[in-house]
Design an enzyme around this catalytic site. Structure first.
Site, mmCIF file in Angstrom:
data_model
loop_
_atom_site.group_PDB
_atom_site.id
_atom_site.type_symbol
_atom_site.label_atom_id
_atom_site.label_comp_id
_atom_site.label_asym_id
_atom_site.label_seq_id
_atom_site.Cartn_x
_atom_site.Cartn_y
_atom_site.Cartn_z
ATOM 1 N N PRO A 230 -13.482 7.979 2.079
ATOM 2 C CA PRO A 230 -14.122 9.192 1.422
ATOM 3 C C PRO A 230 -15.428 9.111 1.347
ATOM 4 O O PRO A 230 -16.293 10.070 1.378
ATOM 5 C CB PRO A 230 -13.312 9.773 0.187
ATOM 6 C CG PRO A 230 -12.580 8.396 -0.224
ATOM 7 C CD PRO A 230 -12.522 7.415 0.937
ATOM 8 N N ASP B 147 -1.563 1.347 -1.994
ATOM 9 C CA ASP B 147 -1.942 0.861 -3.626
ATOM 10 C C ASP B 147 -1.284 1.561 -4.368
ATOM 11 O O ASP B 147 -1.223 2.859 -4.532
ATOM 12 C CB ASP B 147 -3.512 0.921 -3.538
ATOM 13 C CG ASP B 147 -4.345 0.021 -2.935
ATOM 14 O OD1 ASP B 147 -3.852 -0.770 -2.302
ATOM 15 O OD2 ASP B 147 -5.473 0.122 -3.043
ATOM 16 N N VAL B 148 -0.603 0.766 -5.587
ATOM 17 C CA VAL B 148 -0.063 1.596 -6.495
ATOM 18 C C VAL B 148 -0.678 2.224 -7.741
ATOM 19 O O VAL B 148 -0.269 3.230 -8.238
ATOM 20 C CB VAL B 148 0.999 0.473 -7.373
ATOM 21 C CG1 VAL B 148 0.110 -0.500 -7.892
ATOM 22 C CG2 VAL B 148 2.229 1.117 -7.897
ATOM 23 N N ASP B 149 -1.993 2.063 -7.667
ATOM 24 C CA ASP B 149 -2.849 2.862 -8.722
ATOM 25 C C ASP B 149 -3.455 4.080 -8.022
ATOM 26 O O ASP B 149 -4.499 4.256 -8.010
ATOM 27 C CB ASP B 149 -3.944 1.728 -9.127
ATOM 28 C CG ASP B 149 -4.938 1.236 -7.940
ATOM 29 O OD1 ASP B 149 -4.520 1.223 -6.620
ATOM 30 O OD2 ASP B 149 -6.063 0.778 -8.247
ATOM 31 N N GLU C 64 -9.954 -4.754 3.123
ATOM 32 C CA GLU C 64 -10.614 -3.801 3.866
ATOM 33 C C GLU C 64 -11.221 -4.082 5.225
ATOM 34 O O GLU C 64 -11.420 -3.355 6.069
ATOM 35 C CB GLU C 64 -11.066 -2.780 2.737
ATOM 36 C CG GLU C 64 -11.149 -1.412 3.507
ATOM 37 C CD GLU C 64 -11.773 -0.498 2.275
ATOM 38 O OE1 GLU C 64 -10.880 0.145 1.820
ATOM 39 O OE2 GLU C 64 -12.827 -0.564 1.938
ATOM 40 N N TYR D 271 -1.181 -4.265 -12.956
ATOM 41 C CA TYR D 271 -1.029 -3.183 -12.060
ATOM 42 C C TYR D 271 0.442 -2.211 -12.386
ATOM 43 O O TYR D 271 0.610 -1.203 -11.869
ATOM 44 C CB TYR D 271 -1.003 -3.357 -10.619
ATOM 45 C CG TYR D 271 -2.577 -3.693 -9.971
ATOM 46 C CD1 TYR D 271 -3.034 -2.615 -9.569
ATOM 47 C CD2 TYR D 271 -2.942 -4.769 -10.087
ATOM 48 C CE1 TYR D 271 -4.377 -2.686 -8.933
ATOM 49 C CE2 TYR D 271 -4.377 -4.942 -9.638
ATOM 50 C CZ TYR D 271 -5.046 -3.828 -9.260
ATOM 51 O OH TYR D 271 -6.203 -4.129 -8.660
#
Length: 351
Positions: free
Chosen positions: A226, A203-205, A295, A117
């Protein structure tokens, strides 16, 4: 003097012909309708969320409405429990940005950067500098097992800073979604909680691709997934294993939230991260793994503690056959975007 002189006949106030009588009844009905309408209008509650959407405060319309854009009436503006549903260009968002932009608000972005990551972190930081809460005091908290990833350091704007927090590598980094909330909880109980007013886990991505301003601030903030926005409740991928602490019953749940971006005031986030961490550790001890990993626990918590601010899918988006159309993309998940690609496109995009 009579209110309507023509309602009197020459013979006295009682004897009127039929035309006079009908005219008087018509005028009286207009008077009743007028006063009843005025009374109904005066009884509207100025504290209703609609007053914020219209730029009202304490029952008075704000003077400067010229900069506000028209809101699509089909776009939901609030949840069933009265929390605002945030669309970046809505009247309410414009009003909140104007109200809060000049206040000195300290906001933290907390992210975990381990293993592969690390390749996302610079792109993430550059995009946040361009789009995330411009003009506010922002601290990037980078929890990482390799601080050299950030050498040389990224140049930040005025009032912005970055703090690198060491994270010792743990067995099972491949199960990162199980480790992250525990690490976040530990970090927030440290000095972070004294340095900022709001903290957002991210989240870093991901990459900020549009303005994200003060409209996102709230006590407890969640972001709509979404791919499940406007889908029927029975399509939500809630945890259904009864032995899991994240299990959701068939009659529970309003929305399905993403774990890509969520936050709030420090006290609320400490509580969320602590309780979710305990549920995760409890399932690990019982050798149970929730299907949606982190999640699943986040959604379980948000069913029991409904968010005070719900961000639309503008604030967590990626292109897939299931994602909802949004007026503007603001935060895009590169990681989930890659997951949505077929093998050929993954290789082309170097996922």
């Amino acid at each position: 003097m009579a209110l309507f002189p023509f309602c009197k006949s020459p013979a006295g106030p009682v004897r009127m012909n039929r035309i006079q009588l009908l005219l008087c009844c018509f005028l009286l009905s207009l008077i009743i309708y007028f006063f009843n309408g005025r009374k109904a209008a005066a009884s509207l509650e100025s504290a209703h969320p609609l007053s914020q959407v219209l730029g009202m405060k304490d029952g008075m319309i704000l003077k400067d409405m010229s900069s506000m854009k028209t809101v699509d009436s089909k776009t939901p503006q609030e949840t069933s429990w009265g929390a605002p549903m945030v669309w970046g260009d809505s009247h309410n968002s414009v009003w909140r940005r104007a109200k809060l932009s000049e206040r000195g608000i300290r906001v933290g972005l907390l992210t975990l950067v381990v293993g592969t990551y690390a390749r996302f972190v610079r792109r993430f930081l550059y995009s946040a500098e361009n789009h995330f809460l411009p003009g506010q005091m922002v601290t990037y908290y980078i929890l990482t097992d390799n601080p050299r990833t950030l050498d040389p350091p990224v140049e930040l704007g005025p009032g912005r800073q970055m703090k690198v927090l060491p994270a010792a590598e743990l067995p099972g980094w491949d199960r990162l979604a199980y480790r992250r909330m525990v690490l976040f909880a530990e970090a927030l109980w440290g000095s972070i909680g004294k340095e900022v007013n709001y903290i957002f886990c991210v989240d870093v991505d991901q990459e900020f691709v549009g303005p994200v301003g003060e409209e996102i601030l709230g006590d407890l903030v969640a972001t709509l997934h979404p791919e499940f926005f406007e889908m029927p409740r029975n399509n939500f991928p809630y945890e259904d294993q009864e032995e899991s602490s994240a299990c959701v019953e068939e009659d529970e749940g309003d929305y399905y939230y993403t774990s890509e971006f969520y936050g709030g005031v420090v006290s609320q986030m400490r509580r969320l991260l602590r309780e979710c961490s305990l549920l995760i550790l409890q399932d690990e001890a019982n050798k149970v793994m929730a299907k949606g990993l982190e999640e699943s626990y986040l959604n379980r918590y948000l069913i029991d503690h409904r968010p005070t601010c719900v961000l639309s899918p503008e604030y967590s988006w990626w292109d897939s056959p299931l994602t909802a159309h949004v007026p503007k993309k603001r935060l895009v998940s590169l990681g989930r975007q890659c997951e949505a690609y077929d093998i050929e496109k993954r290789e082309l995009q170097r996922c």
